[in-house]
Scaffold this motif. Structure first.
Motif, PDB file in Angstrom:
ATOM      1  N   UNK A 108      -8.403   6.010  -5.391  1.00  0.00           N
ATOM      2  CA  UNK A 108      -7.559   7.136  -4.990  1.00  0.00           C
ATOM      3  C   UNK A 108      -6.692   7.636  -6.150  1.00  0.00           C
ATOM      4  N   UNK A 109      -6.378   6.783  -7.087  1.00  0.00           N
ATOM      5  CA  UNK A 109      -5.542   7.180  -8.218  1.00  0.00           C
ATOM      6  C   UNK A 109      -6.234   8.187  -9.134  1.00  0.00           C
ATOM      7  N   UNK A 110      -7.532   8.343  -9.017  1.00  0.00           N
ATOM      8  CA  UNK A 110      -8.225   9.352  -9.822  1.00  0.00           C
ATOM      9  C   UNK A 110      -7.875  10.772  -9.384  1.00  0.00           C
ATOM     10  N   UNK A 111      -7.413  10.901  -8.134  1.00  0.00           N
ATOM     11  CA  UNK A 111      -7.019  12.223  -7.610  1.00  0.00           C
ATOM     12  C   UNK A 111      -5.497  12.250  -7.481  1.00  0.00           C
ATOM     13  N   UNK A 112      -4.863  13.132  -8.237  1.00  0.00           N
ATOM     14  CA  UNK A 112      -3.397  13.206  -8.272  1.00  0.00           C
ATOM     15  C   UNK A 112      -2.798  13.428  -6.877  1.00  0.00           C
ATOM     16  N   UNK A 113      -3.493  14.160  -6.007  1.00  0.00           N
ATOM     17  CA  UNK A 113      -2.961  14.439  -4.666  1.00  0.00           C
ATOM     18  C   UNK A 113      -2.980  13.198  -3.765  1.00  0.00           C
ATOM     19  N   UNK A 114      -3.724  12.171  -4.156  1.00  0.00           N
ATOM     20  CA  UNK A 114      -3.805  10.939  -3.347  1.00  0.00           C
ATOM     21  C   UNK A 114      -2.955   9.801  -3.922  1.00  0.00           C
ATOM     22  N   UNK A 115      -2.061  10.143  -4.842  1.00  0.00           N
ATOM     23  CA  UNK A 115      -1.269   9.114  -5.512  1.00  0.00           C
ATOM     24  C   UNK A 115      -0.388   8.322  -4.540  1.00  0.00           C
ATOM     25  N   UNK A 116       0.303   9.004  -3.618  1.00  0.00           N
ATOM     26  CA  UNK A 116       1.170   8.288  -2.666  1.00  0.00           C
ATOM     27  C   UNK A 116       0.378   7.361  -1.745  1.00  0.00           C
ATOM     28  N   UNK A 117      -0.719   7.832  -1.128  1.00  0.00           N
ATOM     29  CA  UNK A 117      -1.503   6.886  -0.323  1.00  0.00           C
ATOM     30  C   UNK A 117      -2.048   5.721  -1.154  1.00  0.00           C
ATOM     31  N   UNK A 118      -2.386   5.990  -2.415  1.00  0.00           N
ATOM     32  CA  UNK A 118      -2.878   4.920  -3.290  1.00  0.00           C
ATOM     33  C   UNK A 118      -1.795   3.863  -3.495  1.00  0.00           C
ATOM     34  N   UNK A 119      -0.573   4.329  -3.712  1.00  0.00           N
ATOM     35  CA  UNK A 119       0.545   3.385  -3.879  1.00  0.00           C
ATOM     36  C   UNK A 119       0.708   2.540  -2.631  1.00  0.00           C
ATOM     37  N   UNK A 120       0.588   3.164  -1.447  1.00  0.00           N
ATOM     38  CA  UNK A 120       0.702   2.404  -0.207  1.00  0.00           C
ATOM     39  C   UNK A 120      -0.423   1.385  -0.067  1.00  0.00           C
ATOM     40  N   UNK A 121      -1.610   1.727  -0.527  1.00  0.00           N
ATOM     41  CA  UNK A 121      -2.717   0.755  -0.512  1.00  0.00           C
ATOM     42  C   UNK A 121      -2.357  -0.470  -1.353  1.00  0.00           C
TER      43      UNK A 121
END
Length: 93
Positions: A43-56
């Motif tokens: 998910x970190x490859x897509x800037x818009x998914x950064x927050x969900x990635x952090x939660x993962x």
């Protein structure tokens, strides 16, 4: 036999079943944490998914923290199943 020995949970059929259930839970926690870290990394490859990635990553870290806690709970549970001789020997020195 002392705590955290591999053959600790195989004395009786009930203890074998209990040990197997804890090992299954331990493995499920391990796989869940690894998958969360993998998904978060992708998910970190897509800037818009950064927050969900952090939660993962945060949730995966919580799962990793559960692993040693589960092992301690397993050992205490097996000790409560009547393995008092080994427990007493540990405290006598």
């Amino acid at each position: 036999m002392s705590f955290f020995e591999r053959d600790r949970g195989i004395r009786t059929p009930g203890q074998r079943k209990l040990y197997a259930l804890y090992e299954l839970a331990y493995t499920l926690i391990d796989v869940s944490a690894a998958l969360l870290f993998l998904i978060g990394s992708i998910m970190f490859f897509d800037k818009s998914l950064e927050n969900p990635a952090i939660w993962c990553f945060v949730i995966g870290s919580v799962f990793f923290a559960f692993k040693p806690i589960l092992r301690i709970v397993r050992e205490l549970h097996l000790a409560s199943e009547g393995d008092y001789d080994d427990l007493a020997r540990r405290f006598r020195g």
